[in-house]
Design an enzyme around this catalytic site. Structure first.
Site, PDB file in Angstrom:
ATOM      1  N   TRP A   1      -3.912  -0.240   3.964  1.00 22.70           N
ATOM      2  CA  TRP A   1      -3.544   0.892   4.794  1.00 22.70           C
ATOM      3  C   TRP A   1      -3.440   0.454   6.075  1.00 22.70           C
ATOM      4  O   TRP A   1      -3.957  -0.515   6.646  1.00 22.70           O
ATOM      5  CB  TRP A   1      -4.460   2.335   4.726  1.00 22.70           C
ATOM      6  CG  TRP A   1      -4.070   3.228   5.696  1.00 22.70           C
ATOM      7  CD1 TRP A   1      -3.424   4.397   4.978  1.00 22.70           C
ATOM      8  CD2 TRP A   1      -3.930   3.432   6.878  1.00 22.70           C
ATOM      9  NE1 TRP A   1      -3.319   5.495   6.135  1.00 22.70           N
ATOM     10  CE2 TRP A   1      -3.636   4.920   7.371  1.00 22.70           C
ATOM     11  CE3 TRP A   1      -4.539   2.740   8.037  1.00 22.70           C
ATOM     12  CZ2 TRP A   1      -3.353   5.269   8.505  1.00 22.70           C
ATOM     13  CZ3 TRP A   1      -4.629   3.324   9.357  1.00 22.70           C
ATOM     14  CH2 TRP A   1      -3.888   4.521   9.543  1.00 22.70           C
TER      15      TRP A   1
ATOM     16  N   TRP B   1       0.606  -1.267   0.114  1.00 20.60           N
ATOM     17  CA  TRP B   1       0.054  -0.124  -0.129  1.00 20.60           C
ATOM     18  C   TRP B   1       0.893   1.084   0.151  1.00 20.60           C
ATOM     19  O   TRP B   1       1.966   1.604   0.548  1.00 20.60           O
ATOM     20  CB  TRP B   1      -0.819   0.035   1.169  1.00 20.60           C
ATOM     21  CG  TRP B   1      -1.449   1.262   1.322  1.00 20.60           C
ATOM     22  CD1 TRP B   1      -1.160   2.385   2.357  1.00 20.60           C
ATOM     23  CD2 TRP B   1      -3.006   1.780   0.994  1.00 20.60           C
ATOM     24  NE1 TRP B   1      -2.161   3.313   2.261  1.00 20.60           N
ATOM     25  CE2 TRP B   1      -2.928   3.024   1.455  1.00 20.60           C
ATOM     26  CE3 TRP B   1      -3.914   1.013   0.037  1.00 20.60           C
ATOM     27  CZ2 TRP B   1      -4.146   3.676   1.177  1.00 20.60           C
ATOM     28  CZ3 TRP B   1      -5.001   1.891  -0.171  1.00 20.60           C
ATOM     29  CH2 TRP B   1      -5.127   3.055   0.231  1.00 20.60           C
TER      30      TRP B   1
ATOM     31  N   GLU C   1      -6.305  18.197   6.449  1.00 15.43           N
ATOM     32  CA  GLU C   1      -5.224  17.327   6.372  1.00 15.43           C
ATOM     33  C   GLU C   1      -4.235  18.057   5.182  1.00 15.43           C
ATOM     34  O   GLU C   1      -4.407  18.948   4.585  1.00 15.43           O
ATOM     35  CB  GLU C   1      -5.593  15.829   5.784  1.00 15.43           C
ATOM     36  CG  GLU C   1      -6.617  15.137   6.682  1.00 15.43           C
ATOM     37  CD  GLU C   1      -7.037  13.751   6.225  1.00 15.43           C
ATOM     38  OE1 GLU C   1      -6.792  13.066   7.135  1.00 15.43           O
ATOM     39  OE2 GLU C   1      -6.802  13.608   5.118  1.00 15.43           O
TER      40      GLU C   1
ATOM     41  N   ASP D   1      -0.057   9.041   0.742  1.00 20.14           N
ATOM     42  CA  ASP D   1       0.125  10.453   0.507  1.00 20.14           C
ATOM     43  C   ASP D   1       1.928  10.480  -0.042  1.00 20.14           C
ATOM     44  O   ASP D   1       2.496   9.653   0.663  1.00 20.14           O
ATOM     45  CB  ASP D   1       0.323  11.235   1.654  1.00 20.14           C
ATOM     46  CG  ASP D   1      -0.988  11.169   2.418  1.00 20.14           C
ATOM     47  OD1 ASP D   1      -2.133  10.604   1.836  1.00 20.14           O
ATOM     48  OD2 ASP D   1      -1.125  11.815   3.587  1.00 20.14           O
TER      49      ASP D   1
HETATM   50  C1  FRU Z   1      -4.284  11.980   4.330  1.00 21.11           C
HETATM   51  C2  FRU Z   1      -3.718  11.292   5.633  1.00 21.11           C
HETATM   52  C3  FRU Z   1      -3.062  12.203   6.387  1.00 21.11           C
HETATM   53  C4  FRU Z   1      -2.392  11.164   7.269  1.00 21.11           C
HETATM   54  C5  FRU Z   1      -1.719   9.911   6.191  1.00 21.11           C
HETATM   55  C6  FRU Z   1      -1.833   8.597   6.967  1.00 21.11           C
HETATM   56  O1  FRU Z   1      -4.504  10.945   3.336  1.00 21.11           O
HETATM   57  O2  FRU Z   1      -5.176  11.001   6.152  1.00 21.11           O
HETATM   58  O3  FRU Z   1      -3.615  13.132   7.126  1.00 21.11           O
HETATM   59  O4  FRU Z   1      -0.839  11.874   7.714  1.00 21.11           O
HETATM   60  O5  FRU Z   1      -3.066  10.121   5.431  1.00 21.11           O
HETATM   61  O6  FRU Z   1      -1.490   7.677   6.208  1.00 21.11           O
END
Ligand code: FRU
Length: 717
Positions: free
Chosen positions: A322, A295, A466, A298
């Protein structure tokens, strides 16, 4: 069945008899009321009554009938519960219902209980990020229970990704409405599994091969006009045993094409799916970054240093979904050709490693530099209890990382505060951090040394949350006239000024992205002044990668500029010129009429293309491209461009529009009028369709200029 599988032999487990007996359907539940009536509810997941469609933070739910449905996404995936019907009598051959949501057997499901025992069960179609919230018909043959009393039970015990179930319109009927599903044990003895996919089948028709509990091959039917042969290369799995799952919509006469055509063979037929060779897998993007396996979400820590673009990325090192957030790492000389390196930053006692950014500490303000090499510093979220911000540094061009021993450098401020994006502010000679706090709130912090931070100002951004970014850009290339861009994860941005302490908003939020898959974009730090570009890459969140060793992909990198438009200053986003490093053959046209019915691209076919076009729609009502059957469609009257069910405004300039399109194996990115609009969207190609087209409808258009480039793969072959 004997261990040996004989080619051509697939005795179907279920035989279909679709003929209606004439008896009218019996509606069990349509969930149109305010509450669940005489159904018994436990837990929180199902809310006080049927949902009216999509719930907050859910992808759009479709396919249900009427206004209400059972949707256990109440308060997100983490809630659980059950919903049980009063006893009912089985009086028809089938129970048909609409189902969507998670594919977690026993955990997100609907069960039929006879004598207290589960005799039938079904789940939604999703077991990985992306996917769809669409409900589809499903049918159980319940003829063997005729006259018996039964109970229906809708279950949501799952709390992780796709931890919800959607159900609607449960009907007893003598006519089947859903796919026929069969499971079959197979001993893999030949090189290939071959089967015919029938024409015009929706995604309910699917074939998967499961070995050791893992889906190793997976094919989803498209709506192609013609039937198509598919071949799975299973040569590396020979000697293993597995389980074949075929879910197929029967033809009106009851024929099951996949069931009857599926064989093991030593000869391939039709479309060959080879999924064993790294970076050559069927659905592996060829010029969009994906990790070798597992996976990603970001992009993180984007730094340019000594000829290398660093791309760190949110990564699960051990899973296709994830979790276990770690910074994966890749480097590239051109943002197109990537080499994945060892994972850079691993979870520790402060938490897993969430998103953040990176900088070169040229003046060694933090004191981490050990030798002549400049030190790279990563600033990230320690996602423990509570979330705090930490740093790590590298004295060897990002190859190894040491965490600062006094982490965290910024304690808890609010909510699940996270995703620090740091930049050097030259006029005030300090570091500035944009941080997401909670809800729609962000804040800026300042520091002399990356270790001690003080709050500078708050930046609310309605509609966003975010992954902030914060950077300065010249307007129309004029270095004397700049604006600061404050960016949220959803691609909306504010424009304003910044004096080193306070960000003062002038306009926004403005949208920058009209596509279906673009999130948490971030720009590169430390791109040399001689280059001067503001370069960005995004996570193309969502998308489907059936049977692939990786999950999710990055966007193609883009250059950002600010330009004056009739509506005011706007951000333009267009692919970096380095796309040219993978140009292969070029095909060009100019100053040529495009009449309805013509297709100048008819002789081209393939998977990877870049198109640059300037078109004068003239008297046409519509002009556009077809890419493997998917349209990039300009509606002349509405002045909009649409692709993969997303639409963006695109006003013509002097009667002309400019389109740039990147086609990769699992994405189409459309840019209009030099980047005024950008639409990055994922898709699952129809493997049998490699065609290209350019069309005009309703009148003649003019091709002012058209360049179509065949593209090479960016991966080593
Ligand atoms: C955005 C997010 C961020 C966090 C990350 C965790 O997609 O939710 O806010 O740091 O992904 O994987």
């Amino acid at each position: 069945m004997t261990r040996r599988m004989i080619a051509g032999l697939w005795a179907s487990v279920l035989v279909l008899t679709a003929a209606a007996s004439g008896a009218p359907d019996i509606l069990i539940a349509d969930f149109e009321g305010k509450d669940y009536g005489d159904w018994k509810m436990e837990g929180e997941a199902f809310g006080p009554g049927p949902a009216r469609g999509t719930l907050p933070n859910q992808m759009p739910v479709s396919g249900f009938e009427g206004k209400g449905l059972v949707n256990s996404f109440c308060n997100g995936d983490r809630t659980t519960g059950t919903l049980a019907s009063p006893p009912l009598k089985i009086e028809r051959k089938f129970i048909n219902f609409l189902i969507g949501g998670g594919m977690h057997p026993g955990e997100t499901c609907i069960n039929l209980l006879v004598d207290g025992k589960v005799v039938r069960t079904a789940t939604g179609p999703n077991d990985r990020p992306g996917g769809t919230e669409r409900l589809d018909w499903y049918s159980w043959d319940v003829s063997e229970f005729a006259g018996r009393s039964a109970i229906l039970q809708i279950v949501d015990k799952a709390t992780g990704g796709w931890g919800h179930i959607n159900i609607d319109h449960i009907v007893q009927s003598d006519v089947r409405r859903g796919a026929v599903e069969t499971l079959k044990d197979v001993a893999i003895e030949r090189d290939y599994i071959v089967f015919q996919l029938p024409a015009r089948q929706g995604p309910r028709t699917q074939v998967s091969l499961i070995v050791d509990g893992k889906t190793v091959r997976h094919t989803v039917a498209s709506n192609a006009d013609a039937a198509c042969w598919m071949t799975w290369d299973v040569s590396k799995l020979k000697g293993r045993s597995g389980r074949l799952r075929i879910a197929e919509m029967p033809a009106p006469d009851g024929t099951l094409t996949i069931q009857s055509s599926c064989t093991q063979s030593n000869e391939a037929k039709g479309v060959l799916m080879i999924t064993d060779k790294l970076y050559q897998e069927t659905y592996r993007p060829q010029f969009h970054f994906t990790p070798a396996k597992n996976w990603t979400n970001d992009p993180n820590g984007l730094i340019f240093y000594k000829g290398e673009y660093h791309l760190f990325f949110q990564h699960n090192p051990t899973g296709i979904n994830w979790g276990n957030m770690t910074w994966g790492h890749a480097v590239s000389p051109d943002m197109v050709h990537w080499t994945q390196l060892d994972h850079a930053i691993h979870p520790d006692t402060l938490g897993t490693i969430f998103s953040g950014s990176g900088v070169v500490d040229w003046a060694n303000t933090a004191g981490f530099q050990a030798g002549d090499e400049k030190v790279l510093v990563a600033i990230y979220t320690s996602a423990g209890k509570p979330f705090t911000q930490s740093i790590a540094y590298s004295n060897d061009r990002g190859r190894t990382w040491t965490k600062y021993e006094k982490n965290p450098v910024l304690g808890h401020v609010a909510g699940d505060n996270r995703d620090p994006k740091v930049l050097w502010h030259e006029p005030t000679k300090k570091w500035v951090m944009a941080l997401y706090l909670d809800k729609n709130d962000y804040a800026l912090f300042g520091s002399p040394n990356l270790k001690d931070w003080t709050r500078l100002c708050d930046v609310p951004m309605p509609g966003s949350g975010e992954c902030p970014d914060f950077f300065e850009l010249p307007v129309d290339g004029d270095a004397g006239n700049t604006r600061w861009v404050f960016w949220g994860a959803n691609g909306a941005y504010l424009l304003g000024t910044f004096d080193g302490k306070t960000f003062t908003k002038e306009s926004g939020p403005h949208p920058s992205n009209w596509g279906g898959n673009c999130y948490a974009a971030q720009t590169w730090s430390d791109v040399p002044k001689s280059d001067g570009r503001r370069l960005q890459i995004a996570w193309m969140n969502g998308g489907k990668y059936p049977g692939m060793p990786f999950n999710q992909q990055m966007s193609f990198p883009c250059e950002l500029t600010l330009r004056t438009t009739p509506d005011g200053i706007r951000l333009y986003r267009r692919p970096v010129r380095e796309i040219e490093t993978i140009h292969a053959r070029k095909h060009a046209w100019s100053n040529q009429a495009l009449k309805p019915g013509e297709n100048p691209l008819a002789t081209l076919a393939g998977e990877l293309f870049e198109i640059r076009a300037e078109i004068e729609p003239g008297r046409a009502a519509e002009v556009g491209f077809t890419l493997r059957g998917e349209k990039v469609h300009y509606d002349v009257g509405k002045k909009t461009v649409a692709c993969l069910s997303k639409t963006a405004p695109l006003p013509p300039e002097k009667g002309r529009i400019r389109l740039q399109v990147l086609l990769d194996r699992t994405s189409i990115e459309v840019f209009g009028n030099d980047g005024l609009i950008s639409m990055p969207t994922c898709f699952l190609p129809d493997l049998a369709n490699r065609s290209l087209g350019l069309y005009a409808v309703g009148g003649e258009a003019k091709i002012v200029s058209l360049e179509v480039y065949e593209l090479k793969s960016a991966w080593p072959m």
